[in-house]
Design a protein around this motif. Structure first.
Motif, PDB file in Angstrom:
ATOM      1  N   GLN A  86       0.838  -1.201   0.000  1.00  0.00           N
ATOM      2  CA  GLN A  86       0.000   0.000   0.000  1.00  0.00           C
ATOM      3  C   GLN A  86       0.877   1.256   0.000  1.00  0.00           C
ATOM      4  O   GLN A  86       0.603   2.215  -0.718  1.00  0.00           O
ATOM      5  N   GLU A  87       1.928   1.246   0.788  1.00  0.00           N
ATOM      6  CA  GLU A  87       2.852   2.381   0.834  1.00  0.00           C
ATOM      7  C   GLU A  87       3.543   2.571  -0.511  1.00  0.00           C
ATOM      8  O   GLU A  87       3.697   3.694  -1.001  1.00  0.00           O
ATOM      9  N   ILE A  88       3.937   1.487  -1.152  1.00  0.00           N
ATOM     10  CA  ILE A  88       4.599   1.566  -2.457  1.00  0.00           C
ATOM     11  C   ILE A  88       3.633   2.126  -3.501  1.00  0.00           C
ATOM     12  O   ILE A  88       4.020   2.972  -4.310  1.00  0.00           O
ATOM     13  N   GLU A  89       2.400   1.688  -3.489  1.00  0.00           N
ATOM     14  CA  GLU A  89       1.411   2.230  -4.429  1.00  0.00           C
ATOM     15  C   GLU A  89       1.205   3.719  -4.202  1.00  0.00           C
ATOM     16  O   GLU A  89       1.079   4.492  -5.147  1.00  0.00           O
ATOM     17  N   ARG A  90       1.191   4.140  -2.939  1.00  0.00           N
ATOM     18  CA  ARG A  90       1.061   5.560  -2.633  1.00  0.00           C
ATOM     19  C   ARG A  90       2.230   6.340  -3.234  1.00  0.00           C
ATOM     20  O   ARG A  90       2.063   7.416  -3.773  1.00  0.00           O
ATOM     21  N   CYS A  91       3.407   5.764  -3.172  1.00  0.00           N
ATOM     22  CA  CYS A  91       4.598   6.422  -3.724  1.00  0.00           C
ATOM     23  C   CYS A  91       4.519   6.572  -5.240  1.00  0.00           C
ATOM     24  O   CYS A  91       5.136   7.471  -5.807  1.00  0.00           O
ATOM     25  N   LYS A  92       3.758   5.695  -5.902  1.00  0.00           N
ATOM     26  CA  LYS A  92       3.617   5.731  -7.364  1.00  0.00           C
ATOM     27  C   LYS A  92       2.579   6.747  -7.825  1.00  0.00           C
ATOM     28  O   LYS A  92       2.539   7.093  -9.004  1.00  0.00           O
ATOM     29  N   SER A  93       1.744   7.226  -6.931  1.00  0.00           N
ATOM     30  CA  SER A  93       0.626   8.087  -7.324  1.00  0.00           C
ATOM     31  C   SER A  93       1.114   9.432  -7.843  1.00  0.00           C
ATOM     32  O   SER A  93       2.191   9.904  -7.476  1.00  0.00           O
ATOM     33  N   PRO A  94       0.325  10.078  -8.696  1.00  0.00           N
ATOM     34  CA  PRO A  94       0.703  11.388  -9.234  1.00  0.00           C
ATOM     35  C   PRO A  94       0.896  12.454  -8.158  1.00  0.00           C
ATOM     36  O   PRO A  94       1.647  13.398  -8.347  1.00  0.00           O
ATOM     37  N   GLU A  95       0.229  12.298  -7.004  1.00  0.00           N
ATOM     38  CA  GLU A  95       0.331  13.270  -5.923  1.00  0.00           C
ATOM     39  C   GLU A  95       1.457  12.952  -4.943  1.00  0.00           C
ATOM     40  O   GLU A  95       1.581  13.583  -3.901  1.00  0.00           O
ATOM     41  N   SER A  96       2.303  12.005  -5.269  1.00  0.00           N
ATOM     42  CA  SER A  96       3.334  11.544  -4.340  1.00  0.00           C
ATOM     43  C   SER A  96       4.416  12.596  -4.097  1.00  0.00           C
ATOM     44  O   SER A  96       4.615  13.522  -4.879  1.00  0.00           O
ATOM     45  N   LEU A  97       5.126  12.393  -3.006  1.00  0.00           N
ATOM     46  CA  LEU A  97       6.266  13.245  -2.690  1.00  0.00           C
ATOM     47  C   LEU A  97       7.299  13.186  -3.809  1.00  0.00           C
ATOM     48  O   LEU A  97       7.887  14.198  -4.173  1.00  0.00           O
ATOM     49  N   LEU A  98       7.495  12.014  -4.385  1.00  0.00           N
ATOM     50  CA  LEU A  98       8.443  11.872  -5.498  1.00  0.00           C
ATOM     51  C   LEU A  98       8.138  12.851  -6.615  1.00  0.00           C
ATOM     52  O   LEU A  98       9.026  13.561  -7.098  1.00  0.00           O
ATOM     53  N   ASN A  99       6.897  12.930  -7.026  1.00  0.00           N
ATOM     54  CA  ASN A  99       6.550  13.831  -8.131  1.00  0.00           C
ATOM     55  C   ASN A  99       6.719  15.291  -7.759  1.00  0.00           C
ATOM     56  O   ASN A  99       7.005  16.123  -8.609  1.00  0.00           O
ATOM     57  N   THR A 100       6.560  15.610  -6.491  1.00  0.00           N
ATOM     58  CA  THR A 100       6.828  16.974  -6.041  1.00  0.00           C
ATOM     59  C   THR A 100       8.323  17.248  -6.033  1.00  0.00           C
ATOM     60  O   THR A 100       8.788  18.283  -6.517  1.00  0.00           O
TER      61      THR A 100
END
Length: 101
Positions: free
Chosen positions: A18-32
Protein backbone atom coordinates in the motif's frame (compact mmCIF):
# COMPACT_ATOMS: atom_id res chain seq x y z
CA UNK A 1 29.52 16.69 -4.03
CA UNK A 2 26.35 14.63 -4.48
CA UNK A 3 24.14 14.05 -1.45
CA UNK A 4 22.10 10.97 -0.45
CA UNK A 5 19.35 10.61 2.08
CA UNK A 6 18.03 7.21 3.13
CA UNK A 7 14.81 6.73 5.07
CA UNK A 8 13.68 3.42 6.56
CA UNK A 9 10.02 3.09 7.50
CA UNK A 10 8.59 0.47 9.84
CA UNK A 11 4.96 0.05 8.80
CA UNK A 12 1.84 -1.53 10.18
CA UNK A 13 1.63 -5.25 9.30
CA UNK A 14 1.17 -6.05 5.62
CA UNK A 15 1.02 -2.42 4.44
CA UNK A 16 4.28 -2.18 2.45
CA UNK A 17 2.52 -2.71 -0.88
CA UNK A 18 0.00 0.00 0.00
CA UNK A 19 2.85 2.38 0.83
CA UNK A 20 4.60 1.57 -2.46
CA UNK A 21 1.41 2.23 -4.43
CA UNK A 22 1.06 5.56 -2.63
CA UNK A 23 4.60 6.42 -3.72
CA UNK A 24 3.62 5.73 -7.36
CA UNK A 25 0.63 8.09 -7.32
CA UNK A 26 0.70 11.39 -9.23
CA UNK A 27 0.33 13.27 -5.92
CA UNK A 28 3.33 11.54 -4.34
CA UNK A 29 6.27 13.25 -2.69
CA UNK A 30 8.44 11.87 -5.50
CA UNK A 31 6.55 13.83 -8.13
CA UNK A 32 6.83 16.97 -6.04
CA UNK A 33 10.56 16.51 -5.42
CA UNK A 34 11.20 16.10 -9.16
CA UNK A 35 10.26 19.76 -9.62
CA UNK A 36 13.08 21.08 -7.40
CA UNK A 37 16.53 22.15 -8.55
CA UNK A 38 19.24 19.64 -7.76
CA UNK A 39 16.96 16.59 -7.59
CA UNK A 40 18.53 13.51 -9.23
CA UNK A 41 16.61 10.39 -8.19
CA UNK A 42 14.22 8.75 -5.74
CA UNK A 43 14.14 5.01 -5.16
CA UNK A 44 11.66 2.95 -3.13
CA UNK A 45 12.72 -0.45 -1.83
CA UNK A 46 10.43 -3.04 -0.27
CA UNK A 47 12.37 -4.59 2.61
CA UNK A 48 9.48 -6.72 3.88
CA UNK A 49 5.69 -6.60 4.18
CA UNK A 50 6.18 -4.25 7.13
CA UNK A 51 9.12 -2.14 6.00
CA UNK A 52 10.20 0.09 3.12
CA UNK A 53 13.22 2.25 2.39
CA UNK A 54 13.60 5.33 0.21
CA UNK A 55 16.84 6.65 -1.23
CA UNK A 56 17.02 10.18 -2.58
CA UNK A 57 19.95 11.56 -4.52
CA UNK A 58 20.58 15.30 -4.84
CA UNK A 59 23.27 17.39 -6.49
CA UNK A 60 24.19 18.96 -3.14
CA UNK A 61 23.15 19.02 0.50
CA UNK A 62 21.99 22.61 -0.02
CA UNK A 63 19.58 21.53 -2.78
CA UNK A 64 18.09 18.91 -0.46
CA UNK A 65 17.82 21.29 2.49
CA UNK A 66 16.11 23.89 0.35
CA UNK A 67 13.60 21.51 -1.26
CA UNK A 68 12.45 19.31 1.62
CA UNK A 69 10.68 21.93 3.81
CA UNK A 70 8.81 23.25 0.77
CA UNK A 71 7.88 19.77 -0.43
CA UNK A 72 6.76 18.64 3.02
CA UNK A 73 4.68 21.79 3.44
CA UNK A 74 2.92 21.05 0.16
CA UNK A 75 2.18 17.52 1.38
CA UNK A 76 1.14 18.12 4.99
CA UNK A 77 -2.42 16.80 4.50
CA UNK A 78 -1.17 13.77 2.58
CA UNK A 79 1.42 13.05 5.25
CA UNK A 80 -1.35 12.60 7.82
CA UNK A 81 -2.79 9.80 5.69
CA UNK A 82 0.64 8.23 5.45
CA UNK A 83 1.11 8.42 9.20
CA UNK A 84 -1.72 5.91 9.48
CA UNK A 85 0.68 3.33 7.96
CA UNK A 86 3.98 4.38 9.54
CA UNK A 87 4.94 3.05 12.98
CA UNK A 88 8.46 4.47 13.06
CA UNK A 89 11.03 6.11 10.84
CA UNK A 90 14.82 6.38 10.75
CA UNK A 91 16.67 8.75 8.47
CA UNK A 92 20.29 8.89 7.39
CA UNK A 93 21.99 11.33 5.06
CA UNK A 94 25.37 12.49 3.90
CA UNK A 95 27.62 13.44 1.04
CA UNK A 96 28.76 10.67 -1.28
CA UNK A 97 32.45 10.19 -0.61
CA UNK A 98 33.22 7.14 -2.75
CA UNK A 99 31.30 5.55 -5.59
CA UNK A 100 31.98 3.09 -8.37
CA UNK A 101 29.73 4.21 -11.18
Amino acid sequence: MKYKTISVFKLKPNTADQEIERCKSPESLLNTLKTFAGFISYEVIKISNESTMTIQTWETKEHFQSAIPKAMGAHSAKIQTRENLVISYQGYSGEIILTNS
